[in-house]
Write an enzyme that holds these catalytic residues in place. Structure first.
Site, PDB file in Angstrom:
ATOM      1  CG  HIS A   1      -3.304  -1.206  -6.720  1.00 46.26           C
ATOM      2  ND1 HIS A   1      -3.652  -0.560  -5.554  1.00 46.26           N
ATOM      3  CD2 HIS A   1      -3.300  -2.530  -6.398  1.00 46.26           C
ATOM      4  CE1 HIS A   1      -3.861  -1.440  -4.597  1.00 46.26           C
ATOM      5  NE2 HIS A   1      -3.655  -2.650  -5.081  1.00 46.26           N
TER       6      HIS A   1
ATOM      7  CD  GLU B   1      -3.094   2.813  -5.459  1.00 44.76           C
ATOM      8  OE1 GLU B   1      -4.103   2.105  -5.636  1.00 44.76           O
ATOM      9  OE2 GLU B   1      -2.037   2.381  -4.993  1.00 44.76           O
TER      10      GLU B   1
ATOM     11  NE  ARG C   1      -4.226  -1.522   0.161  1.00 44.69           N
ATOM     12  CZ  ARG C   1      -4.367  -2.630  -0.568  1.00 44.69           C
ATOM     13  NH1 ARG C   1      -3.397  -3.022  -1.370  1.00 44.69           N
ATOM     14  NH2 ARG C   1      -5.472  -3.341  -0.496  1.00 44.69           N
TER      15      ARG C   1
END
Ligand code: DGY
Length: 332
Positions: free
Chosen positions: A294, A275, A246
């Site tokens: 991601h 994000e 993360r």
């Protein structure tokens, strides 16, 4: 007409594959409304008022949102990470949280290993060299990479995914592995194939000894901002930093400082504090950064397996049965 009490109101807050949506619709009254899509926001809020179950991912669910969902009994997250959920708020309301451990382990480890390879061997940069027509003579030292095999890998976080990365590194690439986690693993019992190949190591020592440091920790109050100026300063000159966990575990300003003014060779990042990564983030185009959107678990097979598990979790919970993967609040 009397309503069937076994058919519960379910809110799907991120698109599900059609076969899994059909499983839910066969048994329950389903509303699909993604709050990130402006046209669906009103329907999302309206459905919260009656929802007994929710399924989705990548949307923060906090105290304020839960007050709009008075009948909610279970949230099934299509993710292994549960950092989008305010856990004390769920625990206080007795709302069950389910997630998707296991099914994404190998794929996420593949992604992390891809970043190790890409940063060390400068794969993106060199592929662009060819694509942009700059390969006009044999490459020289200025474009050479760095060996991966035999390097020391430091893994921050040694759960399922960390262990899967360690297997690739130790067994496939002959890399000594140092790992950091609260308590040492009983390697002989739990990971016998890595006996003698992985070493539990305090954080500062790991940072000072590893050639490549990979973060695979869950985000929690304990890990938020863990990698700051001091930690990057401890890393070995010329080391590589990888984050597949993360973004908020890393202080991005400290990472940028280490890339621009320190001795960090490169960073491979699949996750960011915000994000999608904002267009003006210096990390997006930094020459030493390989940035991915991601994609840890983003393969056809794995995303489908996650949706299947999340749907099974929700169906079990709504049927009053124990779901296959309930998140244990005591581990947070
Ligand atoms: C997960 O499952 O937690 C992945 O990071 C996707 O969010």
């Amino acid at each position: 007409m009397t309503s069937n009490p076994s058919r519960k109101k379910v809110l799907v807050f991120r698109e599900l594959p059609p076969d899994q949506l059909a499983r839910l619709q066969a048994q329950h009254e389903v509303t699909v409304a993604d709050p990130r899509v402006p046209e669906q926001l009103a329907a999302f809020h309206a459905a919260l008022g009656t929802a007994e179950g929710m399924i989705g991912s990548s949307y923060p669910i906090d105290y304020a949102l839960l007050t709009q969902a008075p009948r909610l009994k279970v949230i099934s997250s299509v993710s292994v990470g549960v950092d989008n959920y305010t856990l004390p708020a769920l625990a206080a309301r007795g709302i069950m949280l389910c997630h998707t451990p296991g099914v994404l382990t190998e794929t996420t480890a593949d992604t992390i290993f891809s970043l190790i390879m890409a940063t060390s061997r400068r794969l993106v940069e060199l592929a662009n060299h060819v694509r942009e027509g700059r390969w006009t003579r044999n490459i020289g030292e200025e474009l050479f990479g760095w060996d991966v095999h035999g390097k020391t890998l430091g893994i921050l976080g040694f759960g399922r995914i960390g262990q899967a990365v360690a297997r690739r590194a130790a067994l496939g690439f002959g890399m000594p592995v140092l790992y950091y986690r609260r308590s040492p693993l009983d390697v002989a019992r739990e990971l016998p194939e890595l006996l003698g190949k992985v070493t539990h190591t305090p954080l500062d020592e790991l940072l000072a000894r590893a050639d490549i440091v990979a973060v695979v920790l869950p985000l929690s109050d304990e890990t938020r901002g863990l990698m700051g100026v001091r930690e990057f300063g401890l890393m070995k000159p010329g080391a590589i930093f990888i984050n597949g966990a993360r973004g908020a575990i890393v202080q991005e300003s400290a990472l940028l400082h280490a890339l621009d003014h320190g001795t960090l060779r490169a960073a491979g990042l699949d996750v960011f504090a915000r994000e999608p990564l904002p267009l003006d983030s210096p990390l997006r185009i930094h020459p030493k950064v390989t940035a991915l959107p991601h994609i840890g678990s983003a393969t056809f097979e794995t995303r489908h397996a996650m949706a299947v598990l999340a749907t099974s979790n929700l169906l079990s919970a709504l049927a009053g049965k124990r779901p296959p993967a309930v998140f244990d609040f005591s581990t947070a």
